[in-house]
Write a protein that holds these residues in place. Structure first.
Motif, PDB file in Angstrom:
ATOM      1  N   ALA A 274      -1.929 -20.012 -58.336  1.00 38.45           N
ATOM      2  CA  ALA A 274      -2.329 -18.651 -58.711  1.00 38.45           C
ATOM      3  C   ALA A 274      -3.827 -18.678 -58.975  1.00 38.45           C
ATOM      4  O   ALA A 274      -4.414 -19.750 -59.107  1.00 38.45           O
TER       5      ALA A 274
ATOM      6  N   ASP B  60      -7.137 -18.333 -61.293  1.00 37.20           N
ATOM      7  CA  ASP B  60      -7.338 -18.546 -62.720  1.00 37.20           C
ATOM      8  C   ASP B  60      -8.480 -17.668 -63.248  1.00 37.20           C
ATOM      9  O   ASP B  60      -9.039 -17.928 -64.301  1.00 37.20           O
TER      10      ASP B  60
ATOM     11  N   PRO C 194      -8.117 -39.941 -53.713  1.00 39.20           N
ATOM     12  CA  PRO C 194      -8.806 -40.933 -54.543  1.00 39.20           C
ATOM     13  C   PRO C 194      -8.985 -42.253 -53.807  1.00 39.20           C
ATOM     14  O   PRO C 194      -8.208 -42.570 -52.893  1.00 39.20           O
TER      15      PRO C 194
ATOM     16  N   THR D 190      -5.589 -34.230 -63.208  1.00 39.34           N
ATOM     17  CA  THR D 190      -5.346 -33.283 -64.305  1.00 39.34           C
ATOM     18  C   THR D 190      -6.379 -32.154 -64.266  1.00 39.34           C
ATOM     19  O   THR D 190      -6.897 -31.738 -65.299  1.00 39.34           O
ATOM     20  N   GLY D 191      -6.693 -31.664 -63.050  1.00 38.82           N
ATOM     21  CA  GLY D 191      -7.659 -30.573 -62.905  1.00 38.82           C
ATOM     22  C   GLY D 191      -6.958 -29.223 -62.794  1.00 38.82           C
ATOM     23  O   GLY D 191      -5.786 -29.069 -63.174  1.00 38.82           O
ATOM     24  N   ALA D 192      -7.674 -28.250 -62.230  1.00 44.25           N
ATOM     25  CA  ALA D 192      -7.174 -26.874 -62.154  1.00 44.25           C
ATOM     26  C   ALA D 192      -5.884 -26.763 -61.338  1.00 44.25           C
ATOM     27  O   ALA D 192      -5.006 -25.952 -61.650  1.00 44.25           O
ATOM     28  N   SER D 193      -5.758 -27.597 -60.302  1.00 46.17           N
ATOM     29  CA  SER D 193      -4.519 -27.559 -59.503  1.00 46.17           C
ATOM     30  C   SER D 193      -3.372 -28.194 -60.288  1.00 46.17           C
ATOM     31  O   SER D 193      -2.258 -27.665 -60.310  1.00 46.17           O
TER      32      SER D 193
ATOM     33  N   GLN E 222      -1.494 -26.211 -62.921  1.00 45.72           N
ATOM     34  CA  GLN E 222      -0.571 -25.199 -62.397  1.00 45.72           C
ATOM     35  C   GLN E 222       0.678 -25.845 -61.815  1.00 45.72           C
ATOM     36  O   GLN E 222       1.789 -25.346 -61.982  1.00 45.72           O
TER      37      GLN E 222
ATOM     38  N   ARG F 297      -6.730 -39.470 -65.736  1.00 43.50           N
ATOM     39  CA  ARG F 297      -7.896 -40.333 -65.935  1.00 43.50           C
ATOM     40  C   ARG F 297      -8.747 -39.752 -67.065  1.00 43.50           C
ATOM     41  O   ARG F 297      -9.246 -40.469 -67.909  1.00 43.50           O
ATOM     42  N   THR F 298      -8.907 -38.423 -67.032  1.00 40.86           N
ATOM     43  CA  THR F 298      -9.716 -37.751 -68.053  1.00 40.86           C
ATOM     44  C   THR F 298      -8.947 -36.537 -68.560  1.00 40.86           C
ATOM     45  O   THR F 298      -8.555 -35.684 -67.761  1.00 40.86           O
TER      46      THR F 298
ATOM     47  N   LYS G  96     -16.786 -29.854 -67.400  1.00 39.81           N
ATOM     48  CA  LYS G  96     -15.918 -29.766 -66.210  1.00 39.81           C
ATOM     49  C   LYS G  96     -15.374 -28.358 -66.165  1.00 39.81           C
ATOM     50  O   LYS G  96     -15.450 -27.626 -67.155  1.00 39.81           O
ATOM     51  N   ARG G  97     -14.785 -28.010 -65.065  1.00 43.44           N
ATOM     52  CA  ARG G  97     -14.169 -26.696 -64.912  1.00 43.44           C
ATOM     53  C   ARG G  97     -13.187 -26.435 -66.067  1.00 43.44           C
ATOM     54  O   ARG G  97     -12.334 -27.284 -66.357  1.00 43.44           O
TER      55      ARG G  97
ATOM     56  N   ALA H 212      -3.181 -34.377 -56.843  1.00 44.44           N
ATOM     57  CA  ALA H 212      -3.865 -33.164 -57.336  1.00 44.44           C
ATOM     58  C   ALA H 212      -5.310 -33.574 -57.618  1.00 44.44           C
ATOM     59  O   ALA H 212      -5.821 -33.409 -58.714  1.00 44.44           O
ATOM     60  N   THR H 213      -5.924 -34.144 -56.583  1.00 45.08           N
ATOM     61  CA  THR H 213      -7.194 -34.850 -56.784  1.00 45.08           C
ATOM     62  C   THR H 213      -8.407 -34.103 -56.227  1.00 45.08           C
ATOM     63  O   THR H 213      -9.460 -34.697 -56.013  1.00 45.08           O
ATOM     64  N   GLY H 214      -8.274 -32.809 -56.010  1.00 48.14           N
ATOM     65  CA  GLY H 214      -9.438 -31.986 -55.694  1.00 48.14           C
ATOM     66  C   GLY H 214      -9.885 -32.029 -54.244  1.00 48.14           C
ATOM     67  O   GLY H 214      -9.125 -32.425 -53.347  1.00 48.14           O
TER      68      GLY H 214
ATOM     69  N   TRP I 217     -16.875 -32.587 -60.065  1.00 47.49           N
ATOM     70  CA  TRP I 217     -17.276 -32.226 -58.698  1.00 47.49           C
ATOM     71  C   TRP I 217     -18.516 -31.336 -58.708  1.00 47.49           C
ATOM     72  O   TRP I 217     -19.144 -31.128 -57.672  1.00 47.49           O
TER      73      TRP I 217
HETATM   74  P1  NAP Z   1     -10.465 -31.366 -59.558  1.00 49.63           P
HETATM   75  O1  NAP Z   1     -10.786 -30.389 -60.593  1.00 49.63           O
HETATM   76  O2  NAP Z   1     -11.549 -32.032 -58.825  1.00 49.63           O
HETATM   77  O3  NAP Z   1      -9.515 -32.420 -60.253  1.00 49.63           O
HETATM   78  C1  NAP Z   1      -9.173 -33.612 -59.622  1.00 49.63           C
HETATM   79  C2  NAP Z   1      -8.382 -34.444 -60.597  1.00 49.63           C
HETATM   80  O4  NAP Z   1      -8.034 -35.650 -59.959  1.00 49.63           O
HETATM   81  C3  NAP Z   1      -9.171 -34.808 -61.843  1.00 49.63           C
HETATM   82  O5  NAP Z   1      -8.334 -34.758 -62.961  1.00 49.63           O
HETATM   83  C4  NAP Z   1      -9.611 -36.230 -61.546  1.00 49.63           C
HETATM   84  O6  NAP Z   1      -9.850 -37.007 -62.701  1.00 49.63           O
HETATM   85  C5  NAP Z   1      -8.391 -36.735 -60.816  1.00 49.63           C
HETATM   86  N1  NAP Z   1      -8.677 -37.930 -60.039  1.00 49.63           N
HETATM   87  C6  NAP Z   1      -9.500 -38.054 -58.981  1.00 49.63           C
HETATM   88  N2  NAP Z   1      -9.515 -39.324 -58.565  1.00 49.63           N
HETATM   89  C7  NAP Z   1      -8.669 -40.020 -59.385  1.00 49.63           C
HETATM   90  C8  NAP Z   1      -8.277 -41.374 -59.491  1.00 49.63           C
HETATM   91  N3  NAP Z   1      -8.767 -42.296 -58.656  1.00 49.63           N
HETATM   92  N4  NAP Z   1      -7.402 -41.718 -60.473  1.00 49.63           N
HETATM   93  C9  NAP Z   1      -6.934 -40.780 -61.308  1.00 49.63           C
HETATM   94  N5  NAP Z   1      -7.271 -39.495 -61.271  1.00 49.63           N
HETATM   95  C10 NAP Z   1      -8.131 -39.119 -60.312  1.00 49.63           C
HETATM   96  O7  NAP Z   1      -9.498 -30.747 -58.429  1.00 49.63           O
HETATM   97  P2  NAP Z   1      -8.580 -29.457 -58.491  1.00 49.63           P
HETATM   98  O8  NAP Z   1      -7.714 -29.493 -59.676  1.00 49.63           O
HETATM   99  O9  NAP Z   1      -7.923 -29.316 -57.176  1.00 49.63           O
HETATM  100  O10 NAP Z   1      -9.619 -28.304 -58.672  1.00 49.63           O
HETATM  101  C11 NAP Z   1     -10.806 -28.238 -57.892  1.00 49.63           C
HETATM  102  C12 NAP Z   1     -11.455 -26.889 -58.031  1.00 49.63           C
HETATM  103  O11 NAP Z   1     -10.723 -25.959 -57.238  1.00 49.63           O
HETATM  104  C13 NAP Z   1     -11.417 -26.322 -59.420  1.00 49.63           C
HETATM  105  O12 NAP Z   1     -12.471 -26.771 -60.214  1.00 49.63           O
HETATM  106  C14 NAP Z   1     -11.501 -24.853 -59.134  1.00 49.63           C
HETATM  107  O13 NAP Z   1     -12.816 -24.466 -58.889  1.00 49.63           O
HETATM  108  C15 NAP Z   1     -10.694 -24.723 -57.873  1.00 49.63           C
HETATM  109  N6  NAP Z   1      -9.300 -24.385 -58.182  1.00 49.63           N
HETATM  110  C16 NAP Z   1      -9.044 -23.112 -58.567  1.00 49.63           C
HETATM  111  C17 NAP Z   1      -7.769 -22.769 -58.881  1.00 49.63           C
HETATM  112  C18 NAP Z   1      -7.471 -21.386 -59.267  1.00 49.63           C
HETATM  113  O14 NAP Z   1      -8.229 -20.476 -59.234  1.00 49.63           O
HETATM  114  N7  NAP Z   1      -6.291 -21.170 -59.671  1.00 49.63           N
HETATM  115  C19 NAP Z   1      -6.728 -23.678 -58.805  1.00 49.63           C
HETATM  116  C20 NAP Z   1      -7.028 -24.942 -58.389  1.00 49.63           C
HETATM  117  C21 NAP Z   1      -8.306 -25.297 -58.077  1.00 49.63           C
HETATM  118  P3  NAP Z   1     -11.304 -37.010 -63.412  1.00 49.63           P
HETATM  119  O15 NAP Z   1     -11.387 -35.734 -64.196  1.00 49.63           O
HETATM  120  O16 NAP Z   1     -11.294 -38.217 -64.246  1.00 49.63           O
HETATM  121  O17 NAP Z   1     -12.314 -37.066 -62.315  1.00 49.63           O
END
Ligand code: NAP
Length: 491
Positions: free
Chosen positions: A58, A60, A149, A183-186, A189, A206-207, A293-294, A341-343, A455
């Motif tokens: 959804a 955010d 990752p 543990t990011g935005a994805s 959810q 990780r964080t 962070k976000r 869920a690694t972005g 990121w």
């Molecule tokens: P993200 O914010 O980049 O989160 C990636 C997660 O993966 C982080 O928790 C990161 O930990 C973890 N990770 C990466 N490499 C790892 C490893 N080797 N071992 C353990 N954990 C690892 O990705 P995302 O959640 O997909 O979100 C990305 C962006 O997309 C958001 O900031 C936002 O702008 C957008 N988004 C928007 C929405 C929305 O509007 N609803 C939803 C999803 C995403 P670390 O924190 O330690 O790096």
């Protein structure tokens, strides 16, 4: 003296049919620029909202702001609409504006080069076809390609393993043990949604992240009718959401412990209300400054760790094995399904493909030290090439579409100049672009984003992703096209 050749509309190519590409096409239609084609590498429009179909997906940012102001939608069923509803909105716009005939689905642009004599770009598609355009508007998005990752044994897992942005709907989760990495935005959810059906969910953190309540709710039918019959109410809602986020902005982006303290306190209180175990709370409490962070918003992410079938793992991941995830302490956490869920790879920072501007200069070389553009939209040496969602145009506190709409207005201003003056091309002055970016980077030193890894920042700590200030300021600076900032070449 002969008059310059007049074009009713310069020939335009838009690359990408996500939110920005579709919005740009509508703005072209409204402004009477009808000679355009959209190239979309996927088989359907929608970008982010076509790709992110994971359970719980959804927006955010409240939907009444996370939509196009010139295409308001009175019908959002929730304050934070689900991905399928946003995708339906985008598809609906494509149908309403009859854009389908303009879109070449399943065709990607792989190369672009500028011919200064003709004032024309040549684009090469993946099938080798050459396409010429006077103007290119790159709407390729900032967070598109999944990032995986760098973990040993990534391909070794025996069961289904997939990224949140490539959800495998053919893999049933009922009765399965699911491992979620990230543990990011994805993740915030997907975890509560998957926990509803899976036998067990283990979240590899990780964080820990700061989370605030989302306070999502349905929009009552009566309210939707009111929005529909009185569009000014819808506009007022949009304004209220926008200005509330603008006023909160400095708490989120400034590097000030004094400003972030109250909001961190709020988040800690929220954590206490959601998680009863103090040790679990400790593990979930971030140690970086709020906003770095976000910011994550969720009504049920933290609460899901209270469920018997959800566990948090904070030990570092050592490797992926055929049976599951092995952590640094030697334990193997068995799983049936692995979710990354690694972005995303950050597209703001690099050209989407090989782009050659004046004198054959490669955009990749120009951006080798960091991606910069003028207002995120124009790049000196790359005339008639415009970018939506370009460098330093991401927000940390509000809807990205507010920025994108200002960029569309800027592009329209340039198009009008090209057409009305019969110009060969417009190229932003290098000195203007450099001054603009020096100003941005100076302000960046006061922003919180430099205090942790995310990121938002590149490996060298530089930030070419976010705009360091209020969205309203960016809009005022960007939406007007200032001809003096550009060098013009005539035919
Ligand atoms: P993200 O914010 O980049 O989160 C990636 C997660 O993966 C982080 O928790 C990161 O930990 C973890 N990770 C990466 N490499 C790892 C490893 N080797 N071992 C353990 N954990 C690892 O990705 P995302 O959640 O997909 O979100 C990305 C962006 O997309 C958001 O900031 C936002 O702008 C957008 N988004 C928007 C929405 C929305 O509007 N609803 C939803 C999803 C995403 P670390 O924190 O330690 O790096």
């Amino acid at each position: 003296m002969s008059a310059p050749p007049r074009e009713t509309s310069p020939r335009i190519v838009i690359i990408g049919a996500g939110f920005s590409g579709i919005g740009m096409a509508i703005q072209l239609e409204r402004a009477g620029f009808r000679d355009y084609t959209i190239f979309e590498r996927a088989d359907e429009v929608g970008g982010t909202w076509r790709d992110n179909t994971y359970p719980g997906a959804a927006c955010d940012v409240p939907s009444h702001l996370y939509s196009l102001s010139f295409e308001p939608n009175a019908d959002w069923t929730r304050l934070f609409a689900g991905a399928h509803e946003i995708q339906a909105y985008l598809v609906g716009l494509v149908e309403k504006w009859k854009l389908r005939d303009r879109i070449r689905l399943g065709e990607s642009i792989d190369e672009a080069s500028f011919d200064a004599v003709r004032g024309e770009w040549t684009l090469v598609t993946d099938s080798g076809e050459s396409v010429r355009a006077r103007v290119v508007i790159s709407c390729c998005g900032g967070l598109v390609d999944p990032a995986f990752p760098k973990i040993e044994g990534l391909g070794d897992f025996a069961g289904p393993a997939f990224h949140t942005a490539r959800w495998r709907h053919d893999v049933p989760l009922e009765g399965k043990r699911v491992a979620v990495i990230g543990t990011g935005a994805s993740a915030v959810q997907v975890v509560p949604a998957v926990a509803e059906s899976a036998r067990h969910v283990r979240v590899f953190q990780r964080t820990p992240a700061w989370v605030l309540p989302r306070m999502d709710a349905p929009v009552a039918e009566k309210q939707r009718q009111r929005f529909s019959t009185s569009p000014w109410r819808l506009w007022l809602r949009r304004m209220r959401v926008f200005w509330a986020s603008e006023l909160r902005g400095p708490l989120v982006w400034l590097d000030s412990k004094r400003l972030s303290a109250p909001i961190e306190k709020l988040s800690r209180r929220f954590l206490r209300s959601q998680v009863s175990d103090p040790e679990l709370r400790r593990k979930l409490t971030p140690d970086f400054q709020f906003g770095c962070k976000r910011i994550l918003i969720s009504d049920d992410y933290w609460a899901s760790f209270e469920r018997d079938n959800v566990a948090l793992e904070t030990e570092a991941i050592a490797r992926i094995t055929p049976r599951g995830v092995e952590t640094a302490d030697g334990r193997t956490h068995e799983a049936d399904v692995l979710v990354y869920a690694t972005g995303f790879e950050v597209g703001f920072r690099s050209p989407p493909f090989e782009v050659r501007g004046l004198g054959g200069r490669r955009l990749a070389d120009v951006w080798a030290e960091g991606a910069t553009a003028y207002k995120g939209v124009a790049i000196s040496g790359f005339p008639n090439w415009f970018v939506l969602m370009g460098p330093n145009t991401g927000p940390g506190h509000t809807s990205v579409l507010v920025y994108t709409e200002a960029q569309m207005a800027h592009v329209l201003g340039a198009l009008r100049r090209l057409r009305d003056e019969g110009l060969r091309y417009l190229d932003v002055r290098r000195s203007v672009q450099e001054r603009y970016n020096a100003g941005l980077q100076k302000r960046m030193s006061r922003m919180v984003w430099k205090t942790c890894e995310s990121w938002y920042v590149g490996p060298d700590g530089s930030n070419h992703s976010l705009y360091p200030g209020p969205a309203s300021e960016y809009v005022l600076r960007t939406r007007r096209f200032d001809r003096g900032d550009y060098e013009a070449a005539r035919f």
